[in-house]
Each structure stands twice: as C-alpha cells, then as structure tokens.
Design an enzyme around this catalytic site. Structure first.
Site, PDB file in Angstrom:
ATOM      1  N   ASP A 262       3.529  -1.620   4.645  1.00 17.32           N
ATOM      2  CA  ASP A 262       3.853  -0.401   3.884  1.00 17.32           C
ATOM      3  C   ASP A 262       2.818   0.711   4.084  1.00 17.32           C
ATOM      4  O   ASP A 262       3.015   1.828   3.601  1.00 17.32           O
ATOM      5  CB  ASP A 262       3.913  -0.713   2.376  1.00 17.32           C
TER       6      ASP A 262
ATOM      7  N   LYS B  40       4.646   4.344  -4.742  1.00 15.01           N
ATOM      8  CA  LYS B  40       5.963   4.584  -4.116  1.00 15.01           C
ATOM      9  C   LYS B  40       7.052   3.813  -4.851  1.00 15.01           C
ATOM     10  O   LYS B  40       6.793   2.783  -5.494  1.00 15.01           O
ATOM     11  CB  LYS B  40       5.963   4.217  -2.624  1.00 15.01           C
TER      12      LYS B  40
HETATM   13  O1  C5P Z   1       2.771  -6.715   6.099  1.00 10.03           O
HETATM   14  P1  C5P Z   1       2.337  -7.279   4.778  1.00 10.03           P
HETATM   15  O2  C5P Z   1       1.027  -8.000   4.874  1.00 10.03           O
HETATM   16  O3  C5P Z   1       2.345  -6.254   3.694  1.00 10.03           O
HETATM   17  O4  C5P Z   1       3.440  -8.359   4.359  1.00 10.03           O
HETATM   18  C1  C5P Z   1       3.239  -9.297   3.314  1.00 10.03           C
HETATM   19  C2  C5P Z   1       4.250 -10.425   3.436  1.00 10.03           C
HETATM   20  O5  C5P Z   1       5.554  -9.928   3.161  1.00 10.03           O
HETATM   21  C3  C5P Z   1       4.355 -11.027   4.827  1.00 10.03           C
HETATM   22  O6  C5P Z   1       3.432 -12.056   5.011  1.00 10.03           O
HETATM   23  C4  C5P Z   1       5.776 -11.546   4.825  1.00 10.03           C
HETATM   24  O7  C5P Z   1       5.860 -12.756   4.101  1.00 10.03           O
HETATM   25  C5  C5P Z   1       6.514 -10.510   4.023  1.00 10.03           C
HETATM   26  N1  C5P Z   1       7.135  -9.450   4.852  1.00 10.03           N
HETATM   27  C6  C5P Z   1       8.223  -9.760   5.655  1.00 10.03           C
HETATM   28  N2  C5P Z   1       8.833  -8.746   6.381  1.00 10.03           N
HETATM   29  C7  C5P Z   1       8.394  -7.484   6.311  1.00 10.03           C
HETATM   30  C8  C5P Z   1       7.284  -7.157   5.498  1.00 10.03           C
HETATM   31  C9  C5P Z   1       6.681  -8.157   4.766  1.00 10.03           C
HETATM   32  O8  C5P Z   1       8.661 -10.907   5.722  1.00 10.03           O
HETATM   33  N3  C5P Z   1       9.014  -6.532   6.997  1.00 10.03           N
END
Ligand code: C5P
Length: 286
Positions: free
Chosen positions: A138, A11
């Site tokens: 995502d 993406k």
């Molecule tokens: O949800 P995911 O595990 O992909 O997110 C990885 C990191 O990215 C989270 O631990 C956080 O630090 C950051 N993040 C965030 N806000 C979001 C998505 C991700 O702060 N909406």
C-alpha cells in the site's frame, strides 16, 4: 539541526476487489483508494552521527525494523546509497492502528517524502513509489495519495479526479483482524460478488457522489467471521440510518465508514456513534 514535518493521511477503500492468487503468493487486487484528513504527523531530524531512532506517542508500537516507518528509512538508504546520518523520526499517531486505514503504510510513505525533502534527493513520485513498493503493497499509493485506482499487488497506481466535497464518518469497532488470514479465507472459496469498479470510476469521473456512495463495496466483508460480520453490518446500518449516502468496511477492516453530503447529519451521526465507540472520527476527503 535540519528537520522536516510531514503529514501521513489515512486511506479508505471506496472499492476493494481481489481477482485471484498470484504465483508470488500475493493476490491480484483492484481497489479505488481515497485519502482523508485524519493523519499522523512525523517530524524527521537529521544530525551528525549514525542510526535510525524512532519514537511514538503510543507505547505499544514496535520502534524497530518491524515498523514500516523505520523500514522505509532503511529501504531509502539501501536503494539510493544516501547517508542518513543520525536520523530521528518522531511519530504522532492519530490514525487507529490495525484498522484497515493504511496508517503504517502512510507513515512509511511520509518518511520517504520527508527524507527526499530533508536530504534534497530530488526523487520524483514514481521513484519514491518504487522504493515504497519494497516496504509494503500500500506504500506506493500512500506516496501519491488523493483518489486513485490501485492494481496488481496494490502498487500500480492510476490517479483519479478528486471526489466532490463530502463528509465521512469513520468508526473502528474493537475486534482485531488478521490480514493474511482473511486473504487465505478468500482463497478457500471463490469471491461471489465483486464491486462495480468500472461504475465507480465513471461515477468519480462525473463527480456524482450519490453514484459513488451506491458503489462502495469490499469483498473482505464476505469472509469475516459471522459475529464480526454482524458487527460491521450493524455499524453500516447505523451510518445509513444517520443519513449516509453509502457505507462500507475499508481494507481488511475492521474500520467502517459512511459518506455524507450533509455536514449536519455527519456531525450528528459522529456524536451518536462516539458515545459508544471511542475510535469514531469525522473527516473530509482530500
Ligand atoms: O505487502 P504487504 O507486506 O503489505 O502485505 C501483507 C500481507 O498481505 C502479505 O504477506 C500477504 O499475506 C497479504 N497480501 C496479499 N496480496 C496483496 C497484498 C497483501 O496476499 N496484494
């Protein structure tokens, strides 16, 4: 032996905006997402027995619960109570790793879609996205794919009309990025400039590629360390000089991309950049 083959497209972010920090520690996002033809391929096999066995064509990838594809299979099992049997997942990676192109999330989404088919679970897209949300922010978008607006943590998805046919050159410079670090940096200071998301949505509704390309914008570019920001700017300029209608960084980077209406210019720019940077790709939006 029952098996299925699933594709996991990369993406790009046509826009990426961070609206603020939430109480749960995540950030409130508003992003226009776009799938492209660069994709990993996953083959899922199910046999008698037990366990999840992940293999990949890249030696350095973790192949256990740290890999989002593995985590997705675990989460599907936990959420639905279904028996996976002995599940093998063979990943052929094409999408660059740690590139801002959601390779890991897309692999996870492909595992969910693939298992749904392999096990005949009959789950709809919303149900798969709900499971995907527990694997990563995502993943719900990647379950759906195409052109879409992602809000909230990134998990609230509104499908959008497809972009007009175009060519995209993607180039990944070789510096690493830390997603949590970049989020933290955004927290230290207010975001000065926001993308024109409303304008982007109108441009997409109208099928106006020029207007889409003019509105590409990613707030993370602003908080890159100076040397890396310079490199991103240099690549964006090279894409524009090559004839791109617009260029931008995707996700937390470092991949930069340019949108072209002319195939010949896209091909020429791809060739020029590929001479210097191995991870350069010519792709289409899907
Ligand atoms: O949800 P995911 O595990 O992909 O997110 C990885 C990191 O990215 C989270 O631990 C956080 O630090 C950051 N993040 C965030 N806000 C979001 C998505 C991700 O702060 N909406």
């Amino acid at each position: 032996m029952p098996s299925v083959v699933v594709r996991a497209p990369a993406k790009l972010n046509l826009t990426l905006d961070v609206l603020g920090k939430r109480e749960d520690g995540y950030h409130e996002m508003k992003m226009v997402m776009q799938s492209v033809s660069l994709a990993d391929t996953l083959t899922l096999n199910r046999e008698e027995g037990e366990g999840i066995f992940l293999s990949a064509n890249l030696g350095f990838l973790p192949l256990d619960g740290r890999n989002l594809a593995f985590k997705a299979a675990q989460e599907l099992q936990r959420s639905t109570g279904v028996k996976l049997g002995r599940l093998s997942i063979e990943m052929k990676k094409q999408i660059p790793v740690c590139a801002g192109t959601a390779g890991g999330s897309s692999d996870a989404a492909a595992v969910l879609r693939g298992l749904n088919e392999l096990l005949g679970l009959g789950l709809n897209i919303d149900e798969l996205a709900e499971i995907g949300k527990k694997v990563g922010s995502d993943v719900p978008y990647c379950v759906l794919g195409g052109t879409a607006l992602a809000e909230g943590r990134g998990e609230r998805i509104t499908p959008l009309p497809a972009l007009p046919a175009c060519h995209v050159v993607m180039v990944k410079p070789d510096f690493p990025v830390s997603t949590p670090q970049l989020f933290a940096k955004l927290g230290e200071r207010k975001v000065r400039c926001h993308p024109d998301t409303a304008g982007m949505l109108t441009a997409i509704e109208r099928g106006d590629l020029n207007a889409v390309a003019r509105r590409l914008y990613n707030v993370f570019e602003e908080v890159l360390p100076p040397k890396r920001r310079e490199r991103v700017e240099e690549l964006k300029r090279a894409l524009l000089d090559g004839g791109a209608l617009g260029s931008c960084m995707t996700g937390t980077g470092p991949t930069v991309f340019g949108i072209f209406d002319r195939q010949d210019l896209a091909e020429q720019t791809h060739r020029n950049l590929k001479r210097h940077i191995r991870e350069t790709f010519l792709v289409q939006t899907i």
